[in-house]
Design an enzyme around this catalytic site. Structure first.
Site, PDB file in Angstrom:
ATOM      1  N   GLY A 107      15.965  -2.221   7.445  1.00 52.17           N
ATOM      2  CA  GLY A 107      15.646  -0.879   7.948  1.00 52.17           C
ATOM      3  C   GLY A 107      14.429  -0.258   7.305  1.00 52.17           C
ATOM      4  O   GLY A 107      14.077   0.884   7.602  1.00 52.17           O
ATOM      5  N   HIS A 108      13.763  -0.996   6.420  1.00 49.81           N
ATOM      6  CA  HIS A 108      12.626  -0.413   5.692  1.00 49.81           C
ATOM      7  C   HIS A 108      11.576  -1.489   5.429  1.00 49.81           C
ATOM      8  O   HIS A 108      11.451  -1.954   4.278  1.00 49.81           O
ATOM      9  CB  HIS A 108      13.119   0.189   4.367  1.00 49.81           C
ATOM     10  CG  HIS A 108      12.137   1.136   3.738  1.00 49.81           C
ATOM     11  ND1 HIS A 108      11.043   0.730   3.015  1.00 49.81           N
ATOM     12  CD2 HIS A 108      12.096   2.484   3.733  1.00 49.81           C
ATOM     13  CE1 HIS A 108      10.369   1.790   2.570  1.00 49.81           C
ATOM     14  NE2 HIS A 108      10.986   2.864   3.003  1.00 49.81           N
ATOM     15  N   TYR A 109      10.808  -1.910   6.471  1.00 45.98           N
ATOM     16  CA  TYR A 109      10.939  -1.426   7.841  1.00 45.98           C
ATOM     17  C   TYR A 109      11.137  -2.627   8.750  1.00 45.98           C
ATOM     18  O   TYR A 109      10.729  -3.729   8.368  1.00 45.98           O
ATOM     19  CB  TYR A 109       9.655  -0.687   8.248  1.00 45.98           C
ATOM     20  CG  TYR A 109       9.373   0.527   7.369  1.00 45.98           C
ATOM     21  CD1 TYR A 109      10.016   1.741   7.624  1.00 45.98           C
ATOM     22  CD2 TYR A 109       8.494   0.437   6.309  1.00 45.98           C
ATOM     23  CE1 TYR A 109       9.744   2.855   6.830  1.00 45.98           C
ATOM     24  CE2 TYR A 109       8.232   1.546   5.515  1.00 45.98           C
ATOM     25  CZ  TYR A 109       8.855   2.744   5.776  1.00 45.98           C
ATOM     26  OH  TYR A 109       8.610   3.827   4.979  1.00 45.98           O
ATOM     27  N   ILE A 137       9.233  -3.483   3.182  1.00 46.00           N
ATOM     28  CA  ILE A 137       8.626  -2.925   1.973  1.00 46.00           C
ATOM     29  C   ILE A 137       9.775  -2.381   1.129  1.00 46.00           C
ATOM     30  O   ILE A 137      10.652  -1.688   1.647  1.00 46.00           O
ATOM     31  CB  ILE A 137       7.669  -1.756   2.296  1.00 46.00           C
ATOM     32  CG1 ILE A 137       6.580  -2.194   3.268  1.00 46.00           C
ATOM     33  CG2 ILE A 137       7.050  -1.197   1.015  1.00 46.00           C
ATOM     34  CD1 ILE A 137       5.700  -1.031   3.731  1.00 46.00           C
TER      35      ILE A 137
END
Lengths: 140, 170
Positions: A48-50, A55
């Site tokens: 989810g990041h990203y 990252i």
């Protein structure tokens, strides 16, 4: 490290966003304490990041500094609790596969402890972080 | 008001790192109020020891900060959304300071993030505010500096990292 899905889940004492555990590689006896930790691609924040461009979140770098601080706290016989993020500067991104080193410096202030840390990858400094702790765990 | 779909149009964050549920007030260039419900089925609680006490169930403080910062991100970018981190200008947090953590947050709590825009320069925005639970301040945020940067800076940085190496080389 293999993905943990098939193996036993390690029990942890407190909830947290990062699976990796910083290892103490210098205990501070003859210099500032230092920890190292490898950021594996299977950390649960990455999807989810990203999506498509993982990252390591800046706050997760702060989390690893926090855990490194808890592992090196100088308060004799007492646990310390995070009370403030006095400052943090994000200087360069951290990616899957990076090895992060955290150098810490503890100082006693009036009524609390301050922990200043520099987190770095092989490419250079990723963040500087200054945290404030008090002894004990009673909420303010 | 912005629902989750509206927030996802603005922020590139996705499960499990999308930490804002709803925006209840948005005054452009000025302030924003957002909600985030904390539950014990968030992945951060996976692996928690069976005998963990209430303290062990405290919401990770660093994610409390992240959640607030994402709310600030919505105020910064709601009118120029770019939910793609690989193109155009991307939002990066440059610094966070004077964050005071007043009391732990637990599953069942609903966080109310109050974000105020202090100053907006051409490519930098400065925020302050607090987070409340049931009207009680749980965190004060003195200053968050967000910078808009070309996505190319991030992709260039990744080229130098282990993430850019072919599988098996690391």
């Amino acid at each position: 490290m293999a993905a943990p899905a098939a193996g036993p889940v390690r029990a942890v004492p407190a909830a947290g966003p990062v699976r990796a555990v910083p290892l103490l590689d210098r205990d501070g006896a003859d210099g500032a304490p230092r920890t190292t930790v490898r950021i594996d691609a299977d950390e649960r924040v990455f999807p989810g990041h990203y999506p498509g461009f993982p990252i390591f979140p800046g706050v997760c770098v702060v989390e690893l500094v926090h855990r490194s601080a808890l592992a090196t706290a100088p308060a004799p016989g007492a646990r310390v609790t995070l009370r403030a993020v006095e400052s943090t500067r994000f200087l360069s991104p951290v990616f899957p596969g990076d090895r992060l080193t955290v150098e810490l410096k503890w100082t006693r202030r009036e009524g609390h402890w301050r922990c200043e840390a520099v987190a770095a990858t092989d490419r250079g400094r990723a963040a500087t972080v200054r945290l404030r702790f008090t002894e004990g765990s009673t909420p303010c | 008001m912005l629902t989750t779909t509206g927030i996802k149009r603005v922020l590139p964050h996705r499960y499990p790192m999308l930490l804002v549920d709803r925006v209840t007030e948005l005054v452009p260039e000025e302030r924003l109020t957002a909600l985030k419900a904390v539950t014990c089925n968030e992945p951060w609680y996976e692996g928690l020891a069976e005998d963990a006490d209430d303290e062990g169930h405290g919401y990770p403080q660093t994610l409390l900060v992240e959640s607030w910062c994402q709310a600030a991100g919505v105020l910064a970018a709601w009118d120029k959304p770019n939910p793609d981190v690989l193109s155009g200008q991307v939002m990066l947090f440059g610094s966070i300071s004077d964050v005071v953590l007043h009391r732990p947050v637990y599953p069942g709590d609903v966080l109310e993030h109050r974000v105020r825009l202090v100053r907006a320069l051409s490519d930098t925005v400065i925020f302050e505010g607090e987070a409340l639970v049931g009207g009680e301040t749980v965190m004060e945020v003195g200053r968050v500096v967000m910078a808009m940067r070309p996505a190319a800076e991030l992709t260039a940085a990744r080229e130098q990292s282990p993430a850019a190496q072919p599988a098996g080389v690391q």
